[in-house]
Design an enzyme around this catalytic site. Sequence first.
Site, PDB file in Angstrom:
ATOM      1  N   TYR A 145       1.106  -0.942   0.203  1.00 41.57           N
ATOM      2  CA  TYR A 145      -0.242   0.318  -0.108  1.00 41.57           C
ATOM      3  C   TYR A 145       1.140   1.117  -0.201  1.00 41.57           C
ATOM      4  CZ  TYR A 145      -4.235  -2.704   1.070  1.00 41.57           C
ATOM      5  OH  TYR A 145      -4.812  -3.925   1.431  1.00 41.57           O
ATOM      6  N   LYS A 196       3.739 -15.680   1.443  1.00 43.48           N
ATOM      7  CA  LYS A 196       3.197 -15.677   0.114  1.00 43.48           C
ATOM      8  C   LYS A 196       5.153 -16.161  -0.782  1.00 43.48           C
ATOM      9  CE  LYS A 196       1.025 -16.711  -2.609  1.00 43.48           C
ATOM     10  NZ  LYS A 196       0.142 -18.260  -2.838  1.00 43.48           N
ATOM     11  N   ASP A 257     -10.701  -9.464   7.780  1.00 45.20           N
ATOM     12  CA  ASP A 257     -11.498  -9.468   7.425  1.00 45.20           C
ATOM     13  C   ASP A 257     -12.749 -10.718   8.032  1.00 45.20           C
ATOM     14  OD1 ASP A 257     -12.062  -6.870   7.103  1.00 45.20           O
ATOM     15  OD2 ASP A 257     -12.845  -6.429   5.386  1.00 45.20           O
TER      16      ASP A 257
END
Length: 372
Positions: A145, A196, A257
Amino acid sequence: MTMASNRRVVLLAGDGIGPEVANEARRVVEWLDHRRSVGFDLSEALIGGAAYEATGHPLPDATMEAAQGSDAVLLGAVGGPQWEALDFSLRPERAILGLRKQLDLFANLRPAKVFDALSDASSLKPEVLRGLDLMIIRELTGGIYFGEPRGVETLPDGTRRGVNTEVYTTPEIRRVGAVAFELARGRGGKVHSVEKANVMESGGLWREEIQELRDADFADVELHHMYADNCAMQLVRDPHQFDVVVTSNLFGDLLSDISAQLTGSLGMLPSASLGALGSGGSRAALYEPVHGSAPDIAGEGKANPIAMVLSLAMLLRHSLEQDADAELIERAVGNVLDSGLRTADILQPGLTPVSTGDMGRAICAELDRLAA
Ligand code: NAD
């Protein structure tokens, strides 16, 4: 009279249901102030749309200074349709980004705790969820981000190319890792580090740094590495395997979430955002419910104040080292839910909804009973 040992907490009520849930947090702070050993200096400041209306900016200097001079900040919520047309820099939501940036709040803590009385409120089977208590720690100030290069460019053939960059450095990984290991020590003693590493070099670095940190400083904590896609699946398959999960900004955004959905309602979810440990052993910290300002129910007395009250419990635990008081509040909330009291968002068949104020008063009455 103000005592030197009083803890300075700044309450930022904000917009929409923010002031309504903030009233109930204030009620609990006042209860603690009268009944428990630690005293509070609770001050209030403007943020979000309310601050924009009063001062022309969603995060006025006075609010930032109050936050910087406090032991912890407790925030309601910001935003609303009346401010959506404003320039992006003046939007209420920018105030939270500004607080995070200026206080360098790099670790976002999102607990997912299922209260027994609500174990059938989720879309998952109650037997998968009963007794669940896990913590997702999301790195909040780095990663894709914020990474450079970023942007959209037009190529010579007229098509376009969009770029964002996942970047993490050793210190960024280790400081959030240390938060995770320290928290795990006070909980179940287990950390899952999620990335990952199979397809991303930055993920490989994340894995190595977390492993080295654990081996050097936290050998008493159990460490597991897990790929983010598998973690998403495991969270809904068997969430009890997790105690503390630590991950990057992007994966944390998604995984927190998913874990939120395990508990059933936005109105129940607290969060914390922590900064670096200062020389005196304290750190900047912001506590807030996960939910927003809920303009659809604002002013109606329907908002569930429990996420806000549980955010206060996190503040007691993580900023003021008042674990016993934090547990007392969590127990009071659990008992009130067991007694059948519900706001509309967590209503179950056969029960009548109570107001925001009734829920707050019931929690304080239960605190009275537990502390008697
Ligand atoms: P929201 O969380 O405000 O509401 C989503 C839904 O959940 C609504 O139906 C709402 O009524 C319900 N809800 C939320 N909290 C509740 C509570 N405590 N009790 C009962 N019901 C509750 O999200 P949204 O509608 O997407 O956003 C509304 C505004 O809030 C927007 O301006 C958004 O930018 C802002 N927002 C602010 C924050 C924050 O302050 N941290 C976070 C998210 C959204």
